[in-house]
Motif scaffolding. Structure first.
Motif, PDB file in Angstrom:
ATOM      1  N   SER A 120       0.826  -1.212   0.000  1.00 16.52           N
ATOM      2  CA  SER A 120       0.000   0.000   0.000  1.00 16.52           C
ATOM      3  C   SER A 120       0.862   1.264   0.000  1.00 16.52           C
ATOM      4  CB  SER A 120      -0.969   0.007   1.189  1.00 16.52           C
ATOM      5  OG  SER A 120      -0.292   0.235   2.408  1.00 16.52           O
ATOM      6  N   VAL A 121       1.996   1.238   0.700  1.00 19.13           N
ATOM      7  CA  VAL A 121       2.913   2.385   0.690  1.00 19.13           C
ATOM      8  C   VAL A 121       3.492   2.562  -0.715  1.00 19.13           C
ATOM      9  CG1 VAL A 121       5.099   3.294   1.575  1.00 19.13           C
ATOM     10  CG2 VAL A 121       3.437   2.292   3.148  1.00 19.13           C
ATOM     11  N   ALA A 122       3.896   1.471  -1.342  1.00 19.56           N
ATOM     12  CA  ALA A 122       4.452   1.549  -2.695  1.00 19.56           C
ATOM     13  C   ALA A 122       3.417   2.082  -3.679  1.00 19.56           C
ATOM     14  CB  ALA A 122       4.951   0.173  -3.138  1.00 19.56           C
ATOM     15  N   GLU A 123       2.164   1.712  -3.473  1.00 16.21           N
ATOM     16  CA  GLU A 123       1.073   2.146  -4.355  1.00 16.21           C
ATOM     17  C   GLU A 123       0.506   3.503  -3.952  1.00 16.21           C
ATOM     18  OE1 GLU A 123      -1.619  -1.127  -3.877  1.00 16.21           O
ATOM     19  OE2 GLU A 123      -0.210  -2.553  -4.771  1.00 16.21           O
ATOM     20  N   ARG A 124       0.960   4.032  -2.822  1.00 20.26           N
ATOM     21  CA  ARG A 124       0.431   5.286  -2.260  1.00 20.26           C
ATOM     22  C   ARG A 124      -1.085   5.198  -2.070  1.00 20.26           C
ATOM     23  NH1 ARG A 124       5.108   6.528  -4.714  1.00 20.26           N
ATOM     24  NH2 ARG A 124       6.373   8.251  -4.002  1.00 20.26           N
ATOM     25  N   ASP A 125      -1.534   4.048  -1.570  1.00 18.10           N
ATOM     26  CA  ASP A 125      -2.953   3.749  -1.388  1.00 18.10           C
ATOM     27  C   ASP A 125      -3.278   3.764   0.105  1.00 18.10           C
ATOM     28  OD1 ASP A 125      -5.488   2.591  -1.146  1.00 18.10           O
ATOM     29  OD2 ASP A 125      -5.125   1.137  -2.756  1.00 18.10           O
ATOM     30  N   LEU A 126      -3.741   4.908   0.601  1.00 21.08           N
ATOM     31  CA  LEU A 126      -3.995   5.054   2.037  1.00 21.08           C
ATOM     32  C   LEU A 126      -5.195   4.239   2.513  1.00 21.08           C
ATOM     33  CD1 LEU A 126      -3.175   8.819   2.576  1.00 21.08           C
ATOM     34  CD2 LEU A 126      -1.830   6.825   3.267  1.00 21.08           C
ATOM     35  N   ALA A 127      -6.173   4.018   1.652  1.00 21.76           N
ATOM     36  CA  ALA A 127      -7.311   3.185   2.050  1.00 21.76           C
ATOM     37  C   ALA A 127      -6.847   1.747   2.282  1.00 21.76           C
ATOM     38  CB  ALA A 127      -8.409   3.236   0.991  1.00 21.76           C
ATOM     39  N   LYS A 128      -5.981   1.259   1.406  1.00 20.98           N
ATOM     40  CA  LYS A 128      -5.428  -0.087   1.578  1.00 20.98           C
ATOM     41  C   LYS A 128      -4.572  -0.144   2.839  1.00 20.98           C
ATOM     42  CE  LYS A 128      -2.742  -3.526  -1.029  1.00 20.98           C
ATOM     43  NZ  LYS A 128      -2.068  -3.763  -2.318  1.00 20.98           N
ATOM     44  N   ALA A 129      -3.786   0.918   3.080  1.00 20.74           N
ATOM     45  CA  ALA A 129      -2.959   0.965   4.292  1.00 20.74           C
ATOM     46  C   ALA A 129      -3.839   0.935   5.540  1.00 20.74           C
ATOM     47  CB  ALA A 129      -2.080   2.210   4.296  1.00 20.74           C
ATOM     48  N   GLU A 130      -4.918   1.692   5.530  1.00 20.22           N
ATOM     49  CA  GLU A 130      -5.807   1.738   6.701  1.00 20.22           C
ATOM     50  C   GLU A 130      -6.338   0.356   7.047  1.00 20.22           C
ATOM     51  OE1 GLU A 130      -9.759   4.049   8.386  1.00 20.22           O
ATOM     52  OE2 GLU A 130      -9.267   4.213   6.261  1.00 20.22           O
ATOM     53  N   SER A 131      -6.611  -0.449   6.033  1.00 21.43           N
ATOM     54  CA  SER A 131      -7.166  -1.786   6.278  1.00 21.43           C
ATOM     55  C   SER A 131      -6.178  -2.705   6.989  1.00 21.43           C
ATOM     56  CB  SER A 131      -7.617  -2.423   4.955  1.00 21.43           C
ATOM     57  OG  SER A 131      -6.497  -2.825   4.181  1.00 21.43           O
ATOM     58  N   CYS A 132      -4.918  -2.287   7.107  1.00 17.83           N
ATOM     59  CA  CYS A 132      -3.885  -3.090   7.752  1.00 17.83           C
ATOM     60  C   CYS A 132      -3.757  -2.810   9.248  1.00 17.83           C
ATOM     61  CB  CYS A 132      -2.531  -2.826   7.084  1.00 17.83           C
ATOM     62  SG  CYS A 132      -2.489  -3.232   5.332  1.00 17.83           S
TER      63      CYS A 132
ATOM     64  N   TRP B 106      -5.249   5.458  13.755  1.00 18.40           N
ATOM     65  CA  TRP B 106      -5.085   5.560  12.310  1.00 18.40           C
ATOM     66  C   TRP B 106      -5.048   7.010  11.816  1.00 18.40           C
ATOM     67  CZ3 TRP B 106      -2.912   3.936   8.282  1.00 18.40           C
ATOM     68  CH2 TRP B 106      -3.264   4.456   7.038  1.00 18.40           C
ATOM     69  N   PRO B 107      -5.932   7.908  12.259  1.00 19.18           N
ATOM     70  CA  PRO B 107      -5.865   9.279  11.744  1.00 19.18           C
ATOM     71  C   PRO B 107      -4.507   9.935  11.995  1.00 19.18           C
ATOM     72  CG  PRO B 107      -7.977   8.935  12.800  1.00 19.18           C
ATOM     73  CD  PRO B 107      -7.125   7.722  13.111  1.00 19.18           C
ATOM     74  N   ALA B 108      -3.895   9.698  13.137  1.00 13.89           N
ATOM     75  CA  ALA B 108      -2.574  10.279  13.427  1.00 13.89           C
ATOM     76  C   ALA B 108      -1.495   9.614  12.580  1.00 13.89           C
ATOM     77  CB  ALA B 108      -2.250  10.148  14.911  1.00 13.89           C
ATOM     78  N   ILE B 109      -1.545   8.294  12.442  1.00 11.84           N
ATOM     79  CA  ILE B 109      -0.564   7.587  11.609  1.00 11.84           C
ATOM     80  C   ILE B 109      -0.653   8.107  10.173  1.00 11.84           C
ATOM     81  CG2 ILE B 109       0.050   5.338  10.605  1.00 11.84           C
ATOM     82  CD1 ILE B 109      -0.874   4.101  13.325  1.00 11.84           C
ATOM     83  N   ARG B 110      -1.857   8.281   9.700  1.00 17.33           N
ATOM     84  CA  ARG B 110      -2.063   8.772   8.329  1.00 17.33           C
ATOM     85  C   ARG B 110      -1.601  10.226   8.187  1.00 17.33           C
ATOM     86  NH1 ARG B 110      -7.828   8.979   7.712  1.00 17.33           N
ATOM     87  NH2 ARG B 110      -7.510  10.958   8.771  1.00 17.33           N
ATOM     88  N   ASP B 111      -2.147  11.110   9.041  1.00 16.99           N
ATOM     89  CA  ASP B 111      -1.965  12.554   8.842  1.00 16.99           C
ATOM     90  C   ASP B 111      -0.636  13.099   9.348  1.00 16.99           C
ATOM     91  OD1 ASP B 111      -4.509  12.417   7.801  1.00 16.99           O
ATOM     92  OD2 ASP B 111      -5.479  13.224   9.601  1.00 16.99           O
ATOM     93  N   GLU B 112      -0.097  12.515  10.409  1.00 14.74           N
ATOM     94  CA  GLU B 112       1.154  13.022  10.983  1.00 14.74           C
ATOM     95  C   GLU B 112       2.387  12.321  10.405  1.00 14.74           C
ATOM     96  OE1 GLU B 112       0.762  12.437  15.195  1.00 14.74           O
ATOM     97  OE2 GLU B 112      -1.073  13.647  15.299  1.00 14.74           O
ATOM     98  N   PHE B 113       2.157  11.266   9.635  1.00 12.79           N
ATOM     99  CA  PHE B 113       3.281  10.459   9.155  1.00 12.79           C
ATOM    100  C   PHE B 113       3.130  10.110   7.673  1.00 12.79           C
ATOM    101  CE2 PHE B 113       5.132   5.931   9.341  1.00 12.79           C
ATOM    102  CZ  PHE B 113       6.372   6.348   8.890  1.00 12.79           C
ATOM    103  N   LEU B 114       2.242   9.194   7.344  1.00 15.06           N
ATOM    104  CA  LEU B 114       2.186   8.656   5.988  1.00 15.06           C
ATOM    105  C   LEU B 114       1.895   9.705   4.922  1.00 15.06           C
ATOM    106  CD1 LEU B 114       0.351   5.269   6.647  1.00 15.06           C
ATOM    107  CD2 LEU B 114       2.797   5.648   6.265  1.00 15.06           C
ATOM    108  N   VAL B 115       0.958  10.619   5.180  1.00 12.41           N
ATOM    109  CA  VAL B 115       0.611  11.646   4.199  1.00 12.41           C
ATOM    110  C   VAL B 115       1.793  12.565   3.898  1.00 12.41           C
ATOM    111  CG1 VAL B 115      -0.815  13.722   3.882  1.00 12.41           C
ATOM    112  CG2 VAL B 115      -1.858  11.603   4.636  1.00 12.41           C
ATOM    113  N   LYS B 116       2.686  12.726   4.848  1.00 12.79           N
ATOM    114  CA  LYS B 116       3.817  13.635   4.684  1.00 12.79           C
ATOM    115  C   LYS B 116       4.968  13.035   3.880  1.00 12.79           C
ATOM    116  CE  LYS B 116       2.934  16.261   8.896  1.00 12.79           C
ATOM    117  NZ  LYS B 116       3.518  16.729  10.155  1.00 12.79           N
ATOM    118  N   LEU B 117       4.997  11.720   3.719  1.00 16.99           N
ATOM    119  CA  LEU B 117       6.122  11.076   3.039  1.00 16.99           C
ATOM    120  C   LEU B 117       6.301  11.589   1.610  1.00 16.99           C
ATOM    121  CD1 LEU B 117       5.677   7.380   4.244  1.00 16.99           C
ATOM    122  CD2 LEU B 117       7.248   9.112   5.144  1.00 16.99           C
ATOM    123  N   GLY B 118       5.224  11.698   0.861  1.00 13.46           N
ATOM    124  CA  GLY B 118       5.307  12.159  -0.520  1.00 13.46           C
ATOM    125  C   GLY B 118       5.768  13.605  -0.638  1.00 13.46           C
TER     126      GLY B 118
END
Length: 133
Positions: free
Chosen positions: A15-27, A49-61
């Motif tokens: 999901s990280v490689a695909e930049r698919d946050l919905a798929k990541a959330e399901s994990c 999940w909201p903190a993992i997504r917004d404070e971390f994963l969303v910022k990677l790109g």
């Protein structure tokens, strides 16, 4: 640990490689915790999940100019934890990332509940994610 635990870790890296946050959330379990050591805009304890997504994963790109990649090299399975061995790379604004890392993961009921990052060169990791002045 069973095959489902390894599968969810592999699915997360996909999901990280695909930049698919919905798929990541399901994990992740809804109250999962991700601890990223160091300093900078993505370091710290991200709880839920909201903190993992917004404070971390969303910022990677954006912070990597879209160049960040985390290639899953291997998965080691123990009685209580999974260790995901990764090769992380990126290149933006003259900052280059090329390190290995181990994500110590606790998986329960097929969902990631906790992640603790450990990196081969913490200073290089911090320098790469440092926001330009």
């Amino acid at each position: 640990m069973d095959d489902a635990a390894v599968d969810v870790v592999r699915r997360f890296y996909d999901s990280v490689a695909e930049r698919d946050l919905a798929k990541a959330e399901s994990c992740f379990a809804p109250d999962a915790r991700w601890h990223l050591p160091g300093k900078g805009p993505i370091a710290g304890d991200h709880v839920g999940w909201p903190a993992i997504r917004d404070e971390f994963l969303v910022k990677l790109g954006p912070l990597s100019g879209g160049t960040f990649k985390a290639e899953l090299l291997d998965v080691a399975v123990g009685g209580r934890y999974i260790v995901a061995v990764q090769h992380a790379t990126g290149d933006v604004g003259g900052r280059v990332l090329d390190i290995t890392g181990c994500q110590l993961m606790r998986v329960e009921d097929g969902l990631i509940r906790e992640v603790r990052g450990h990196y081969s060169d913490q200073e290089a990791l911090d320098a790469f994610w440092e926001e330009p002045a």
